[in-house]
Structures are given as structure tokens and as C-alpha cells.
Design a protein around this motif. Structure first.
Motif, PDB file in Angstrom:
ATOM      1  N   UNK A   5       0.826  -1.206   0.000  1.00 23.12           N
ATOM      2  CA  UNK A   5       0.000   0.000   0.000  1.00 23.12           C
ATOM      3  C   UNK A   5       0.861   1.256   0.000  1.00 23.12           C
ATOM      4  N   UNK A   6       1.820   1.323   0.935  1.00 18.05           N
ATOM      5  CA  UNK A   6       2.616   2.544   1.069  1.00 18.05           C
ATOM      6  C   UNK A   6       3.698   2.666  -0.002  1.00 18.05           C
ATOM      7  N   UNK A   7       4.496   1.615  -0.174  1.00 22.19           N
ATOM      8  CA  UNK A   7       5.614   1.676  -1.111  1.00 22.19           C
ATOM      9  C   UNK A   7       5.235   1.242  -2.522  1.00 22.19           C
ATOM     10  N   UNK A   8       4.230   0.404  -2.643  1.00 26.09           N
ATOM     11  CA  UNK A   8       3.791  -0.049  -3.954  1.00 26.09           C
ATOM     12  C   UNK A   8       4.768  -0.960  -4.663  1.00 26.09           C
ATOM     13  N   UNK A   9       5.601  -1.666  -3.916  1.00 33.52           N
ATOM     14  CA  UNK A   9       6.596  -2.540  -4.532  1.00 33.52           C
ATOM     15  C   UNK A   9       5.988  -3.844  -5.044  1.00 33.52           C
ATOM     16  N   UNK A  10       4.953  -4.310  -4.376  1.00 33.00           N
ATOM     17  CA  UNK A  10       4.360  -5.602  -4.715  1.00 33.00           C
ATOM     18  C   UNK A  10       2.844  -5.450  -4.839  1.00 33.00           C
ATOM     19  N   UNK A  11       2.185  -6.382  -5.516  1.00 33.42           N
ATOM     20  CA  UNK A  11       0.721  -6.328  -5.616  1.00 33.42           C
ATOM     21  C   UNK A  11       0.068  -6.445  -4.241  1.00 33.42           C
ATOM     22  N   UNK A  12      -1.037  -5.756  -4.076  1.00 34.97           N
ATOM     23  CA  UNK A  12      -1.761  -5.805  -2.801  1.00 34.97           C
ATOM     24  C   UNK A  12      -2.462  -7.135  -2.622  1.00 34.97           C
ATOM     25  N   UNK A  13      -3.049  -7.660  -3.685  1.00 32.98           N
ATOM     26  CA  UNK A  13      -3.837  -8.877  -3.581  1.00 32.98           C
ATOM     27  C   UNK A  13      -3.793  -9.617  -4.906  1.00 32.98           C
ATOM     28  N   UNK A  14      -4.233 -10.870  -4.840  1.00 30.07           N
ATOM     29  CA  UNK A  14      -4.322 -11.671  -6.052  1.00 30.07           C
ATOM     30  C   UNK A  14      -3.067 -12.467  -6.317  1.00 30.07           C
ATOM     31  N   UNK A  15      -3.149 -13.273  -7.344  1.00 32.32           N
ATOM     32  CA  UNK A  15      -2.040 -14.135  -7.766  1.00 32.32           C
ATOM     33  C   UNK A  15      -1.697 -13.788  -9.212  1.00 32.32           C
ATOM     34  N   UNK A  16      -0.872 -12.767  -9.350  1.00 31.49           N
ATOM     35  CA  UNK A  16      -0.571 -12.238 -10.673  1.00 31.49           C
ATOM     36  C   UNK A  16       0.940 -12.062 -10.822  1.00 31.49           C
ATOM     37  N   UNK A  17       1.592 -13.075 -11.327  1.00 25.31           N
ATOM     38  CA  UNK A  17       3.016 -12.992 -11.572  1.00 25.31           C
ATOM     39  C   UNK A  17       3.857 -13.328 -10.357  1.00 25.31           C
ATOM     40  N   UNK A  18       5.181 -13.435 -10.537  1.00 22.30           N
ATOM     41  CA  UNK A  18       6.085 -13.805  -9.427  1.00 22.30           C
ATOM     42  C   UNK A  18       6.057 -12.828  -8.265  1.00 22.30           C
ATOM     43  N   UNK A  19       5.842 -11.535  -8.545  1.00 21.72           N
ATOM     44  CA  UNK A  19       5.847 -10.558  -7.463  1.00 21.72           C
ATOM     45  C   UNK A  19       4.750 -10.755  -6.451  1.00 21.72           C
ATOM     46  N   UNK A  20       3.641 -11.359  -6.860  1.00 21.65           N
ATOM     47  CA  UNK A  20       2.534 -11.558  -5.926  1.00 21.65           C
ATOM     48  C   UNK A  20       2.820 -12.643  -4.902  1.00 21.65           C
ATOM     49  N   UNK A  21       3.885 -13.445  -5.127  1.00 23.44           N
ATOM     50  CA  UNK A  21       4.231 -14.506  -4.176  1.00 23.44           C
ATOM     51  C   UNK A  21       5.070 -13.978  -3.017  1.00 23.44           C
TER      52      UNK A  21
END
Length: 339
Positions: A188-204
Motif C-alpha cells: 500500500x505505502x511503497x507499492x513494490x508488490x501487488x496488494x492482492x491476487x495471484x498475478x506474476x512472481x511478485x505476488x508470491x
């Protein structure tokens, strides 16, 4: 003088007095039989508990799922379709027969087969739990071993205090709370990774970190204690007296003898990781079994809850069996010699 002919002298083979081979004298076979018997008994208890769950819930689960506005005819038809009007023993026999054929019934909400829903959601949960477990092992074993090497014989008190404080704090923080903090800070604050869901390697990244931080801290503490215990034994002192390289002392002599307790606890933590996915998946809206079972409970979709409980329980039993086998391979004297 009369000569007495013995069977050996007469060319006949002497009778064998050796006991006939039996499975009771094979420790590995006894180990396998007993573990298989325990697994079958545990599975039966799990299946029976999952079956009785829908009958112990107060009220009518079909009425609760369809809503209070559903007509009595619709409720009666749905109960007949699910077989809830049959006797308890007939329902139990039908439930066991469905398990043998891979039929776990249908959802009372969507009408889809339970096995289809589980097959769609299971890979996401399995990937999350396995990645978290591998990360916990990859961090805990080297960190615990290195800390033991640095702090042995009472050296570096500051490093020991920092290690125990940080690992104790991480072990005490619940996965749910850590997941919320990670999501707020890094998504939320930094926006480095997705907030929710399973979309790509970053979401893990965030769900895996939330699941693995606590187990990694616990495993590192246990690994440090075990390595310190091994380093104080005579064969390690002998290896040091031979002026063996430190890397060989730790990797060949200390670590293999300290890994047994770490592996045992690691298997138990993997079982806890599977259960921990329920809360973490709901924080990150992860499309796995954890979020599905929460939705099913809220919607009173008991056939789907039954199926997911069976999958979670069977997963825990499978992990415990794998740990028993691994311990038997690593230390046959303690794991097999006592069965």
C-alpha cells in the motif's frame, strides 16, 4: 564294537535349527507396517470427523445455505439430492463410497462438484506452502549454524542476544498480523508488490514472507541449539584436533548430526504452514483453499467445507509420514530400532 552311524556320516544333512525368517525380525518391514497402520487409522478418524461435521452443526444446513426465503419444496428437493434424508449409516456408507471413487459431493451454493473446486484451488495453496517451507529451511539452517559457530563457548554475547531477541520476536508474531503489516508497508505505502491476487512472481513475495518468517525463526533457534550440542561432543573435538578445515568440521561432522531435530520440527512446522495459509490467503485475497474454506463457512456450504478439511487433514498426515520416513533414513537406530 558296534559303530553308530550319525546322519552326517551317512551323508544326510543335519536338520536345520535356524528359525524361519519372519517379518517380525525385519525392522524396516515392521516400521513400514506400523506406520501404514497408523496412517490408515488416522485417515479413518479424519474421514469420520469430516462426515459428522455436517450433522453436528445446529439447524438445517440446506436451509441455511438456501436462505430463509426458499420454499419448503425446494429445501426438500435439495435435501433429497444430497441424500440427507437417508439414515446416518447409509449416508456414511455413501460418503465412504464417494471417497473411494473420488466423489466428494456437490457444493450447495454453486452446484459444482467439490473435487473440481478443490482441484482448481489446491495448486495455489500448495505452491504457497511449499515455497514458504523451502525459504524457511534455506534461511534457518545456515543462520542457526553460523550463529552457533560464532557464539560457541560463550563468545560474542551481543550477537547471541541480538539473534535470540529478533528470532523470538518473529516467532511470536502471528502470520495474520505480519501479513497485514507487510501488505500495508510494501504494497500500500511503497507499492513494490501487488496488494492482492495471484498475478506474476511478485505476488508470491509478501504471502511467502508472511508464512515463512515465524517458522524460519523457530527453526533457526532449534538448529543453533542442536549445533552447539554437537560441537561439544568428543568426535568434533577430535576432528578439530586433527586440524581439519572448519568448513569440513561443520558440514561433514556437525550439521548432519544436528539436522535430525531440525527436520522433525520442520515437518511439524510444514503442517502448521498448511493451516497458516487459511489466514494469509484471506489477507492477500489469494485464490487458494484457505480463502475458499472461509467463504464456504460464511456461506454454510458444508459439502465444500468437508472436502477442504479432508484435503488439509490428509496433507498434514502425509507430511508427518514423510518426516517419519526421512528420520528413519537419517537415523535408523533411533527411528526403527524402537518399533
Amino acid at each position: 564294537m558296534t559303530t553308530v552311524m550319525t546322519p552326517a556320516a551317512a551323508g544326510a544333512a543335519p536338520p536345520s535349527t535356524a528359525p524361519a525368517p519372519s517379518w517380525r525380525h525385519n525392522r524396516w518391514l515392521r516400521f513400514g507396517v506400523r506406520r501404514a497402520a497408523r496412517l490408515v487409522l488416522s485417515l479413518w478418524v479424519l474421514v469420520t470427523a469430516a462426515f459428522l461435521m455436517i450433522h453436528l452443526v445446529p439447524g438445517d444446513p440446506v436451509r441455511a445455505a438456501l436462505g430463509m426465503t426458499a420454499s419448503p419444496d425446494v429445501v426438500a428437493a435439495r435435501r433429497a439430492e444430497l441424500g440427507l434424508d437417508d439414515s446416518l449409516w447409509r449416508q456414511y456408507a455413501h460418503f465412504l463410497g464417494g471417497l473411494c471413487t473420488g466423489d466428494l459431493g456437490s457444493s450447495t451454493i454453486s452446484g459444482l462438484p467439490v473435487t473440481r473446486t478443490i482441484a482448481d484451488r489446491l495448486p495455489a495453496t500448495a505452491q504457497l506452502a511449499c515455497l514458504a517451507f523451502l525459504l524457511a529451511l534455506a534461511v534457518a539452517v545456515p543462520l542457526g549454524t553460523a550463529t552457533a559457530a560464532l557464539t560457541r563457548s560463550g563468545r560474542r554475547r551481543g550477537a547471541e542476544l541480538a539473534f535470540t531477541s529478533v528470532s523470538g520476536l518473529l516467532a511470536a508474531v502471528p502470520e495474520f498480523l505480519l501479513a497485514v503489516v507487510l501488505a500495508y508497508v510494501f504494497a500500500v505505502r511503497l507499492g513494490w508488490f501487488p496488494v492482492a491476487g495471484r498475478q506474476g512472481p511478485g505476488s508470491y513475495v509478501l504471502p511467502v514472507l508472511a508464512l515463512s518468517a515465524g517458522p524460519a525463526a523457530v527453526l533457526a533457534r532449534i538448529c543453533r541449539v542442536e549445533v552447539l550440542s554437537v560441537l561439544s561432543r568428543d568426535y568434533v573435538r577430535t576432528a578439530r584436533a586433527k586440524r581439519l578445515p572448519p568448513r569440513r568440521v561443520y558440514l561433514r561432522h556437525a550439521l548432519p548430526n544436528a539436522v535430525t531435530a531440525t527436520l522433525t520440527l520442520g515437518g511439524l512446522l510444514l503442517s502448521a504452514l498448511v493451516a497458516g495459509t487459511v489466514l494469509v490467503e484471506n489477507v492477500f485475497a489469494w485464490p487458494g483453499l484457505g480463502s475458499t474454506i472461509v467463504q464456504s463457512i460464511l456461506q454454510k456450504d458444508y459439502p465444500l467445507v468437508q472436502g477442504i478439511v479432508l484435503v488439509y487433514g490428509a496433507g498434514v498426515l502425509a507430511v508427518n509420514l514423510l518426516v517419519d520416513v526421512a528420520l528413519a533414513v537419517l537415523d535408523p537406530r533411533s527411528a526403527i530400532g524402537e518399533v
